[in-house]
Design an enzyme around this catalytic site. Sequence first.
Site, short mmCIF file in Angstrom:
data_model
loop_
_atom_site.label_atom_id
_atom_site.label_comp_id
_atom_site.label_asym_id
_atom_site.label_seq_id
_atom_site.Cartn_x
_atom_site.Cartn_y
_atom_site.Cartn_z
N SER A 136 0.85 -1.18 0.00
CA SER A 136 0.00 0.00 0.00
C SER A 136 0.90 1.23 0.00
CB SER A 136 -0.88 -0.03 1.25
OG SER A 136 -1.66 1.11 1.32
N LYS A 162 -1.05 -0.88 -4.40
CA LYS A 162 -2.28 -0.15 -4.07
C LYS A 162 -1.91 1.29 -3.82
CE LYS A 162 -4.82 -0.03 0.33
NZ LYS A 162 -5.61 -0.84 1.28
N LYS A 164 -3.00 5.02 -2.54
CA LYS A 164 -3.97 5.80 -1.78
C LYS A 164 -4.37 6.99 -2.63
CE LYS A 164 -4.10 3.70 2.24
NZ LYS A 164 -5.36 3.17 2.78
N ASP A 189 -7.23 3.06 -3.20
CA ASP A 189 -7.97 3.09 -1.93
C ASP A 189 -8.24 4.54 -1.54
OD1 ASP A 189 -9.02 2.73 0.57
OD2 ASP A 189 -7.23 1.84 1.46
N GLU A 214 -11.22 0.85 -3.66
CA GLU A 214 -11.59 0.51 -2.29
C GLU A 214 -12.23 1.71 -1.60
OE1 GLU A 214 -8.10 -1.01 -0.33
OE2 GLU A 214 -9.18 -1.33 1.55
N ASP A 239 -14.27 -1.68 2.54
CA ASP A 239 -13.35 -1.93 3.65
C ASP A 239 -14.04 -1.45 4.92
OD1 ASP A 239 -11.28 -2.01 5.50
OD2 ASP A 239 -10.09 -0.44 4.58
N LYS A 263 -10.38 -7.40 7.13
CA LYS A 263 -9.40 -7.00 8.14
C LYS A 263 -9.91 -7.56 9.46
CE LYS A 263 -7.65 -2.59 6.44
NZ LYS A 263 -8.07 -1.18 6.37
N GLY A 291 -4.49 -4.65 5.69
CA GLY A 291 -3.41 -4.46 6.66
C GLY A 291 -3.64 -3.17 7.42
O1 NPG Z 1 0.01 -2.75 4.64
O2 NPG Z 1 -0.49 -2.63 6.73
C1 NPG Z 1 -0.51 -2.18 5.58
C2 NPG Z 1 -1.23 -0.90 5.35
C3 NPG Z 1 -2.31 -1.05 4.37
O3 NPG Z 1 -3.18 0.94 3.44
C4 NPG Z 1 -3.20 0.15 4.32
N1 NPG Z 1 -4.03 0.27 5.35
O4 NPG Z 1 -7.10 1.92 4.81
O5 NPG Z 1 -6.44 -0.07 4.41
C5 NPG Z 1 -6.24 1.06 4.87
C6 NPG Z 1 -4.90 1.39 5.46
C7 NPG Z 1 -4.90 1.83 6.87
C8 NPG Z 1 -3.74 2.31 7.38
C9 NPG Z 1 -5.97 1.79 7.67
C10 NPG Z 1 -3.68 2.74 8.66
C11 NPG Z 1 -5.91 2.21 8.96
C12 NPG Z 1 -4.76 2.67 9.45
#
Ligand code: NPG
Length: 369
Positions: A136, A162, A164, A189, A214, A239, A263, A291
């Site tokens: 990500s 991915k 953001k 995302d 997402e 999500d 998740k 994640g």
């Molecule tokens: O690889 O752990 C990872 C991060 C993946 O982008 C990621 N997580 O919205 O999915 C999400 C985001 C996130 C990050 C969500 C921090 C919440 C806190």
Amino acid sequence: MKIVEYELRRIHLPLVRPFRTSFGTQSEREVLLVKVTTEDGVIGWAECVAMSAPLYSPEYVSGCLEMMRTFLIPALNKATEISAAEVGQILKPFLGAQMAKAALETAVLDAELKIAGISLANYLGANKTKVPCGVSVGIAPSIEALVDEVTSYVEAGYKRIKLKIEPGWDITPVRKIRELFPDKPLQVDANQAYSRTDFKHLKQLDEFNLLLIEQPLEEHDILGHAQLAEIMTTPICLDESIISLHSAQDALELKATSVINIKPGRVGGYLESARIHNYCLEKSIPVWCGGMLETGIGRAANLALAALPGFTLPGDTSASSRFFKKDITTPFEMIDGHLEVPNGVGIGVSPDIEYMNSITKSVEIFTGK
Ligand code: NPG
């Protein structure tokens, strides 16, 4: 099984680079770790995935601590014997708090599986020994910085990227990355950053052959997601909106989502995650493992889940080095774009106590009956 002690520990880990999303920038990861000890001295570990502030979901670290100390641990302590499968039922009267509940259930499950002598992956029904890694990528300070970061991940072997996105950082960066890597599995995302007035704008993403988009809209806007799904060819993946099997079933039935990001923290634990997976597998709905910047404790358990047969898309299951210079467990290293699924008993890993102590900000201990 009798739990004689619950330990709640807050640690702070610096991130290798700031991680910017539409809901804020993280420069360090504050993590709440849960440790349970059984009457025979078996220890179970888990990580609560809540962030420091309630920006991704309503839960946050201090709130989870308060919830556990005031309601959840006392409720668990009332039962003399507990199994992981009972934790969800015992905690059900307390509304919400999926992340706090998930952490307690997972710590109990880790201890239980250690006693039973099986790995979490086996227990959940995994059929893989390694899983492909996605990564990500946060919102970058410039297109050049984004290109550098994505290129480094592609060169490292990540199987899926991915990006953001948020209003003002979407079409241009996605176009640039798609031009540079025309065949790379790519998804975006938005973390709820758009609204129903943005449909025409979001539709432009259809030209980039994305795996999915997402959570473009607000978490409660199921109808809006269904409307957007009707006009976009890119699959919508929810999500934040999916907080249980029930909400997953409803969103699928209403055609607000055609892929699900599972998740464990967001849905109340690995047992509910497996139920969502099983339902989706039966309906041929692809799922992938999200994640939340987990340390090795949470990452190990996520890998076990991601090894289930319905996880057909690469997850946000990155190497430990994606986020941390030094992890609290033996780091997960990517080999040929994959991470190995832990096969030790329980979650299969435990923290390096000395390092963990050195980054601990607070510890609270609750004695069971
Ligand atoms: O690889 O752990 C990872 C991060 C993946 O982008 C990621 N997580 O919205 O999915 C999400 C985001 C996130 C990050 C969500 C921090 C919440 C806190």
